[in-house]
Write an enzyme that holds these catalytic residues in place. Structure first.
Site, PDB file in Angstrom:
ATOM      1  N   GLN A 131       6.048   2.911   0.385  1.00 21.65           N
ATOM      2  CA  GLN A 131       6.712   3.815  -0.556  1.00 21.65           C
ATOM      3  C   GLN A 131       6.405   5.285  -0.260  1.00 21.65           C
ATOM      4  O   GLN A 131       5.425   5.615   0.407  1.00 21.65           O
ATOM      5  CB  GLN A 131       6.265   3.502  -1.983  1.00 21.65           C
ATOM      6  N   HIS A 132       7.256   6.127  -0.789  1.00 24.45           N
ATOM      7  CA  HIS A 132       7.051   7.580  -0.901  1.00 24.45           C
ATOM      8  C   HIS A 132       7.243   8.374   0.395  1.00 24.45           C
ATOM      9  O   HIS A 132       7.463   9.575   0.343  1.00 24.45           O
ATOM     10  CB  HIS A 132       5.646   7.920  -1.434  1.00 24.45           C
TER      11      HIS A 132
ATOM     12  N   ASP B 253       7.482  -1.441  -0.626  1.00 30.58           N
ATOM     13  CA  ASP B 253       6.645  -2.609  -0.358  1.00 30.58           C
ATOM     14  C   ASP B 253       6.127  -3.270  -1.623  1.00 30.58           C
ATOM     15  O   ASP B 253       6.043  -4.502  -1.695  1.00 30.58           O
ATOM     16  CB  ASP B 253       5.496  -2.249   0.580  1.00 30.58           C
TER      17      ASP B 253
END
Length: 513
Positions: free
Chosen positions: A107-108, A258
């Protein structure tokens, strides 16, 4: 034999042959799941008929860490790793039988693209803390505790620190979006992963123009179209099909972050179950009808990959901490775990504050790892330090269970452990006893890659509700459970309280510069 009996027998034989042929056609009905992580990419091939993983592949890579707080990777490394991992997983199965592909991604991470959809700079990852100053600024403006992991903070950092690259920014992608782009030629973003950017209105499930404008007035135009979890991201391009050994046009599901995919893969598709991932980072999450609202930012306002909410908290330091101890003493995992199992709960008053790379929960980006309570002889006991590292990482997750309760998530009946740390019988017991909850270990440890494969299967099946379809048809089996020992509750509570107090004393306020 009477004619009627012969007819019935013939019909039964024909039906049996048809059923056998149908089973043969269904057998090998495969789905490919890909998980692009921080330390490497993993791929699994899931047989939807036998309900088992029939192929696994992986490829490792490292981080770009040339200055304090930096954590970056080249997206092209992910692509090469994806191809290698997929080909490894497919060796055990017939590639022609793969009916769908799903992608999970860390992520991110900020993947900045120019007008030709070429990568402008290395991707800044979730564990990059260089944008902690921008996070404080955005948190003040937004009214909730956004942290440096969120993509919005990295965009503002890029705008201020790399104006030439910023001037060429045309589209923003997350890691799994970029891999979907490479697979299909189409760039879209799914709401679960998008909820980790800090730029999504999680109630309306559309881009938040006001939040985007805090970074730049034109940013919202550079964000990709949003798709639902039941949508396809696209279809496999001939070039990528040739590299993977798959059929062109194979559908690629929307994918997600994820943690969202891990929830699908480890059975957190119902309320009452929670999951903790013992990987490079530690995550704790549960399913809810909507995203959580926590002004402090401790519990993230994430959506899941199935149309619901995924209240989640994340720690930057988890399995990497005991691994530092193990490597430092040059012992193998079984050997040092045996030494640690012989040590008492609470580690003889030693607290391992596990903040080796700063911390996100609690929001202490300036923190560092610390051993507090050292006594003569402690450093000569590798098992003691290893257990202290396991307990320290576990206490961060225990605090997370309390934080989930504070935002209205009911206490879970079962905590499912995934990630590399879940393979450790000692760590499973520490989690069960420290948190006083039953721990269960799913059969497939690569839950994010499996969740991606299951999402692809749901897409091909035309499922209207991804979570319900997975729960009814492919709920994750468990291979081990550990019940908590009530007799150890008091000892763990005391160690937990000491751990929290020492952390607050050392890192509860920003350092003087």
């Amino acid at each position: 034999m009477p004619l009627l009996t012969l007819v019935v027998a013939a019909c039964a034989e024909a039906l049996s042959q048809q059923q056998h042929q149908r089973q043969q056609l269904l057998r090998g009905d495969l789905y490919l799941g890909i998980d692009c992580g921080t330390q490497g990419t993993k791929a699994v091939v899931y047989d939807a008929t036998s309900r088992e993983v029939v192929g696994v592949g992986s490829e490792s890579y490292g981080l770009i860490q040339e200055r304090r707080g930096q954590a970056e990777q080249e997206p092209r490394v992910w692509e090469a790793a994806m191809v290698s991992a997929c080909r490894g997983a497919l060796e055990a199965a017939s590639a022609r039988s793969v009916r769908g592909i799903g992608v999970s991604g860390q992520q991110h991470g900020l993947v900045a693209l120019d007008e030709a959809y070429e990568v402008l700079r290395p991707a800044k990852l979730w564990c990059d803390t260089e944008s902690s100053g921008e996070a404080e600024e955005l948190a003040s403006a937004l009214g909730w505790g956004i942290v440096a992991s969120f993509t919005a903070t990295k965009l503002l950092w890029m705008k201020r620190n790399e104006p030439e690259s910023w001037s060429r920014l045309y589209r923003v992608a997350l890691p799994h979006d970029w891999l979907n782009l490479r697979l299909t030629g189409r760039l879209v973003m799914e709401c679960g992963d998008a909820s980790g950017t800090g730029l999504l209105d999680v109630e309306a499930r559309e881009w938040d123009e006001k939040a985007a404008a805090l970074v730049d007035a034109a940013l919202v135009e550079k964000l990709p179209p949003l798709v639902a979890p039941t949508d396809a991201a696209g279809y496999l391009l001939p070039e990528m099909a040739a590299r993977l050994g798959l059929a062109p046009g194979t559908p690629v599901s929307a994918g997600s972050g994820d943690n969202m995919m891990s929830a699908l893969g480890c059975g957190v598709t119902v309320q009452g179950r929670a999951a903790a991932s013992l990987g490079t980072s530690g995550t704790l999450f549960a399913r809810s009808p909507e995203a959580a609202r926590d002004p402090s930012g401790v519990v993230c306002p994430f959506l899941d990959a199935a149309g619901g909410g995924l209240p989640l908290l994340c720690t930057l330091n988890c399995a990497s901490v005991p691994e530092e101890v193990r490597k430092g003493y040059g012992l193998d995992r079984d050997g040092i775990a045996a030494l640690a199992a012989a040590e008492e709960v609470g580690c003889d008053g030693l607290s391992f504050l596990p903040y080796l790379v700063g911390e996100r929960t609690p929001n202490w980006p300036w923190a560092s790892g610390a051993l507090v309570g050292l006594r003569p002889g402690h450093l000569a006991r590798p098992g003691l330090l290893y257990r202290a590292a396991l307990e320290g990482a576990t206490f961060s997750l225990k605090k997370g269970i309390e934080a989930l309760a504070d935002v209205g998530v009911p206490r879970c009946d079962q905590l499912r452990l995934v990630g590399g740390g879940s393979k450790s019988p000692l760590w499973r017991k520490i989690v069960a006893d420290a948190c006083q909850v039953q721990v269960a270990v799913p059969a497939q440890p690569e839950s994010a890659a499996l969740g991606a494969a299951l999402q692809a299967a749901a897409l091909v099946a035309g499922a209207a509700d991804v979570a319900e379809w997975i729960r009814e048809n492919h709920d994750a089996p468990v291979v081990a459970t550990v019940d908590p020992d009530p007799a150890l509750k008091s000892a763990y509570d005391q160690a937990f309280e000491l751990h929290n107090q020492r952390g607050a004393d050392l890192f509860g306020r920003p350092p003087l510069l």
